[in-house]
Write a protein that holds these residues in place. Structure first.
Motif, PDB file in Angstrom:
ATOM      1  N   LYS A   1      39.373  42.444  38.991  1.00  0.00           N
ATOM      2  CA  LYS A   1      38.805  42.094  40.293  1.00  0.00           C
ATOM      3  C   LYS A   1      39.913  41.914  41.326  1.00  0.00           C
ATOM      4  N   GLU A   2      40.994  41.270  40.913  1.00  0.00           N
ATOM      5  CA  GLU A   2      42.109  41.025  41.827  1.00  0.00           C
ATOM      6  C   GLU A   2      42.738  42.331  42.299  1.00  0.00           C
ATOM      7  N   GLU A   3      42.913  43.252  41.367  1.00  0.00           N
ATOM      8  CA  GLU A   3      43.480  44.562  41.715  1.00  0.00           C
ATOM      9  C   GLU A   3      42.555  45.288  42.699  1.00  0.00           C
ATOM     10  N   PHE A   4      41.254  45.206  42.460  1.00  0.00           N
ATOM     11  CA  PHE A   4      40.275  45.833  43.347  1.00  0.00           C
ATOM     12  C   PHE A   4      40.367  45.248  44.756  1.00  0.00           C
ATOM     13  N   LEU A   5      40.411  43.921  44.855  1.00  0.00           N
ATOM     14  CA  LEU A   5      40.487  43.279  46.169  1.00  0.00           C
ATOM     15  C   LEU A   5      41.778  43.640  46.897  1.00  0.00           C
TER      16      LEU A   5
END
Length: 115
Positions: A42-46
């Motif tokens: 999720k962090e990479e996506f954001l």
């Protein structure tokens, strides 16, 4: 709620949009999906959303400002959400399984979904 049903309802709502709004919505959502497919967390996506903002790309593609894209997308998303909710309220499942089954027939149930 069934995610496949929600996807069908969303596609139906998008098809009802004016052509420009359809194009804009599809451009932004497809760009978001491309980014999501490249990410594992999720962090990479954001982080990638910030780096490669689909709304900034859409602004350049559709000759709009970033703010115009954001406002238009918000209106589109509100419309889609409202329409999906209306359709879900009208949603009706009817069981259509035959009362008499032939001996040895596979035990299946049949339903008709009306929206």
């Amino acid at each position: 709620m069934n995610p496949y049903l929600l996807e069908i309802l969303e596609r139906d709502c998008v098809r009802a949009l004016p052509p420009f709004d359809q194009s804009l919505y599809r451009f932004v959502t497809e760009a978001e999906e491309e980014i999501a497919a490249q990410c594992e967390t999720k962090e990479e996506f954001l982080q990638k959303l910030v780096q490669h903002s689909p709304h900034t790309l859409a602004a350049a593609q559709f000759n709009l400002t970033f703010e115009q894209v954001m406002m238009r997308m918000k209106k589109i998303e509100i419309y889609i959400d409202q329409e999906i909710n209306k359709k879900l309220q009208r949603l009706k499942w009817e069981e259509k399984t035959p009362v008499k089954r032939q001996p040895g027939a596979v035990s299946s149930q049949y339903f008709l979904l009306t929206v």
